[in-house]
Design an enzyme around this catalytic site. Sequence first.
Site, PDB file in Angstrom:
ATOM      1  CG  PHE A 100      -2.124   1.122   1.108  1.00  0.00           C
ATOM      2  CD1 PHE A 100      -3.080   0.737   0.292  1.00  0.00           C
ATOM      3  CD2 PHE A 100      -2.138   2.107   1.711  1.00  0.00           C
ATOM      4  CE1 PHE A 100      -4.245   1.689   0.085  1.00  0.00           C
ATOM      5  CE2 PHE A 100      -3.183   3.181   1.834  1.00  0.00           C
ATOM      6  CZ  PHE A 100      -4.244   2.877   0.850  1.00  0.00           C
ATOM      7  CG  ASP A 159      -0.152  -3.118   6.538  1.00  0.00           C
ATOM      8  OD1 ASP A 159      -1.100  -3.630   7.098  1.00  0.00           O
ATOM      9  OD2 ASP A 159       0.139  -2.016   6.010  1.00  0.00           O
ATOM     10  CE1 TYR A 210      -9.573   1.375   6.910  1.00  0.00           C
ATOM     11  CE2 TYR A 210      -8.385   2.281   8.874  1.00  0.00           C
ATOM     12  CZ  TYR A 210      -8.555   2.146   7.650  1.00  0.00           C
ATOM     13  OH  TYR A 210      -7.287   2.564   6.842  1.00  0.00           O
ATOM     14  CE  LYS A 211      -7.758  -1.708   4.690  1.00  0.00           C
ATOM     15  NZ  LYS A 211      -8.376  -0.495   3.688  1.00  0.00           N
ATOM     16  NE  ARG A 259     -10.080  -2.946  -3.425  1.00  0.00           N
ATOM     17  CZ  ARG A 259      -9.508  -2.193  -2.038  1.00  0.00           C
ATOM     18  NH1 ARG A 259      -8.244  -2.593  -1.965  1.00  0.00           N
ATOM     19  NH2 ARG A 259      -9.955  -1.390  -1.327  1.00  0.00           N
TER      20      ARG A 259
END
Length: 395
Positions: free
Chosen positions: A113, A182, A207-208, A354
């Site tokens: 990311f 990560d 939060y995912k 995605r």
Amino acid sequence: MTDFASTRAAFHLPEGVTYLDGNSLGPMPHAAKARVAAMMQDEWSEMLITGWNKAGWYTQPRRVGDRIARLIGAGPGQVVMGDTLSIKVFQAVSAARALRPDRRVILSDNGNFPSDLYVAEGLARAVGAELRVVAPEEVEAAIDDHLAVLMITEVDYRTGRRHDMRSLTARAHDAGALTVWDLAHSAGAVDVDLTGADADFAVGCTYKYLNGGPGAPAFIWVHPRHGDAAQPILQGWMGHKSPFAFDLGYAPAPGIERMRVGTPPVIAMTALDAALDVWDDVNLSDLRARSVELTEAFIARVEAACPDLTLHSPRDPERRGSQVGFRHPQGYAVMQALIANGVIGDFRAPDVLRFGFAPLYNDLDDVERAVDTLSRILRDESWNNEQFHKQAAVT
């Protein structure tokens, strides 16, 4: 056996929406609304500042961290919450690099990311290190005796490609380096085992797939062998061994507590704590099997019904996380048309549609509805409407 019908019922899923974007933001657990309301009414309103002691706000980062530990193959007292993921990346990489002071290289890949790379680039510039970035498939070969830290996101945010944590960690250790993983696209989606992989540091957001809500706090894990040696550059008062002694000099707390920085976000962490209730009866092997079932079905049906799309994720489920990407020259417009028709995924530049599959609440009916809608939009070219080409600030 995990009851996924029961876990699905724990979430508010808007009527008429097929939600395949839990890899960006999980939906709201029903329990979160009441839990946060009770915290505000019974704790903040009535206790005021005494809530730090009476309601246990001060120790909340460790309590919630222990709940996440089970989901990532960590032990009690090894995970602490707080701050943002970028801050936790900075802490982990800076601490790992300091444990290898005679080495200068931080290695990552171009599927990481970008924010992680930005953090590492800034850190490298500040401490006189070097950030090397290679293609994902070149990571193992790039590990050499100059390496201080291997910084890798386990599941690629764009393609869903899953790195082999165990083998890369072993390769890094053989070269005398440390690892920082990560787990932003892993925790809550795949069967992570930090202890089994013998990793050194790990970070992640909540939060995912963990459904903690927008801006929910991040977590950090440090292997116990480094607990009292790790010295992150970013030192805050909550990481001091005696915060309320207000010493002018910094003295790190023992173990994972030294990875705390600022005052914890109590309201946000309360929502996250409620979201984690659903995990109490979830078996991680079942979770992974469900993820593979959903992504395999989606790939097969899209390829049969949508010949204009090209798979952008590994075909082998062992090399894939819980998301699937497909490419289309007008991917942004296609995704906007999908969203307008009640199927929510997201777009990643330059041309990737995605789709994230969260085993707790997605099912095969979601797969069928999403593919039916996608194939219709591509057939009738309704995506080629002017409104779908106007790019919003958040994609």
